[in-house]
Design a protein around this motif. Sequence first.
Motif, short mmCIF file in Angstrom:
data_model
loop_
_atom_site.label_atom_id
_atom_site.label_comp_id
_atom_site.label_asym_id
_atom_site.label_seq_id
_atom_site.Cartn_x
_atom_site.Cartn_y
_atom_site.Cartn_z
N TRP A 282 -4.72 0.46 10.73
CA TRP A 282 -5.32 1.72 10.25
C TRP A 282 -5.75 2.56 11.44
CZ3 TRP A 282 -11.15 1.90 9.11
CH2 TRP A 282 -11.55 3.20 8.78
N MET B 246 0.86 -1.19 0.00
CA MET B 246 0.00 0.00 0.00
C MET B 246 0.89 1.23 0.00
SD MET B 246 -2.92 1.02 2.80
CE MET B 246 -4.01 2.41 2.49
N ALA C 4 0.15 -7.63 0.16
CA ALA C 4 -1.21 -8.10 -0.08
C ALA C 4 -1.24 -9.54 -0.57
CB ALA C 4 -1.91 -7.20 -1.08
N GLN D 64 1.90 -1.22 7.32
CA GLN D 64 1.70 -2.48 6.58
C GLN D 64 2.75 -3.49 7.02
OE1 GLN D 64 1.55 -2.09 2.31
NE2 GLN D 64 1.02 -4.24 2.01
N ILE E 10 -2.69 -4.67 7.46
CA ILE E 10 -2.74 -3.21 7.63
C ILE E 10 -3.25 -2.86 9.02
CG2 ILE E 10 -3.79 -1.06 6.82
CD1 ILE E 10 -1.90 -2.18 4.76
N TRP F 260 -7.66 0.91 -2.31
CA TRP F 260 -6.50 0.02 -2.44
C TRP F 260 -6.93 -1.45 -2.38
CZ3 TRP F 260 -4.03 -3.26 1.27
CH2 TRP F 260 -2.83 -3.82 0.81
N ILE F 261 -7.79 -1.78 -1.45
CA ILE F 261 -8.24 -3.17 -1.33
C ILE F 261 -9.07 -3.57 -2.55
CG2 ILE F 261 -9.75 -4.70 0.01
CD1 ILE F 261 -8.67 -3.30 2.51
N GLN G 77 0.57 4.33 0.62
CA GLN G 77 0.40 5.34 1.66
C GLN G 77 0.82 4.84 3.05
OE1 GLN G 77 -1.97 4.22 -0.37
NE2 GLN G 77 -2.60 5.90 -1.68
N ALA G 78 1.19 3.57 3.17
CA ALA G 78 1.44 2.97 4.48
C ALA G 78 2.91 3.02 4.87
CB ALA G 78 0.96 1.51 4.48
N TRP H 158 -7.23 -4.88 -5.57
CA TRP H 158 -6.78 -6.28 -5.54
C TRP H 158 -7.90 -7.25 -5.88
CZ3 TRP H 158 -1.88 -7.78 -5.53
CH2 TRP H 158 -0.92 -6.86 -5.12
N LEU I 169 -8.01 3.44 1.77
CA LEU I 169 -7.94 2.01 2.10
C LEU I 169 -8.92 1.20 1.26
CD1 LEU I 169 -6.82 -0.23 3.94
CD2 LEU I 169 -8.57 0.41 5.62
#
Length: 284
Positions: free
Chosen positions: A64, A1, A77, A73, A62, A135-136, A3-4, A139, A132
């Motif tokens: 959050w 991710m 993933a 992270q 993750i 991003w998920i 941003q993580a 996938w 979030l």
Amino acid sequence: MPQALKVDLGDHAPCDPGFPARAIAHITADEEATAEAPLNLVPFADLKSFFKGSGRGQAPHILWDPFTGTFAQFFPATSRSKAVFDKDGGFRTNRSGKVVIQIEALFFPHCRVNGQVFVKLVDTPCKGWDVLNAWINSWGVPNSWPMGRPTSLSRNTCPAAKWKSQGGWYAHAHVPENDHVDPGSWPSFVSQPHEPTPVGPRFEPFPGTSFFRTGHRSPIIAGMHTRLVAEDCDRYTSDTGIDVWGPGDVRSYAAWQQKLGLEGSAADGVPGRFSWDRLGVPEV
């Protein structure tokens, strides 16, 4: 991710592509508070350290923070993580899917943040949820809850046939072989706009580290000062010269970096792009 904050624990293991892509929603539930006795939210940095250390055997993909929009992270993933119980020879709960992305929201019922008490996750600002969710979804995890979006702390175990055949989002309370009741609630999915979205607040872009030099005067620094005070990171000793970069700015900005879970040289009080973007200094 992207941003993580990356805290790769290693110990990667593949998921099972014979099952559909899914995500599993948790809350950290790290304190037992009540309406009569609320407790302060545990700092993001503490939970990050826990999953990095003694809690690595329970780590999600993750972590959050819904109050600041900060992420850490621990696994890519494409690897399984370890946030749900997985019985030997059973459902392979941590890996039964093209991806099985597990998210721990930093939250417990009746947590207190800046003097305000929050009963449900959906009562929080849910900062970063749009990032979030997107991003998920990238996938291949569909925006759906096969067992229904969680609205209370109750158990509702998913039947075997549905678990094996339907991708999407599952609460920890839905996962076979587990007995947890979290997350209690979860925000609604973010709709992808088909038309241009209305113009919202505009924020100052990161001006670069060289901008923050002793004695530099700018309305951007004054705006930053105001935001740091609003985020309870006020380490200033004077209310004068708020538009001039000085020692009080360094101390206060370091407090903001630490609030985001940054450590060591990453929390030295000099703004970087990651922390600046999350502070949200209004455009001047």
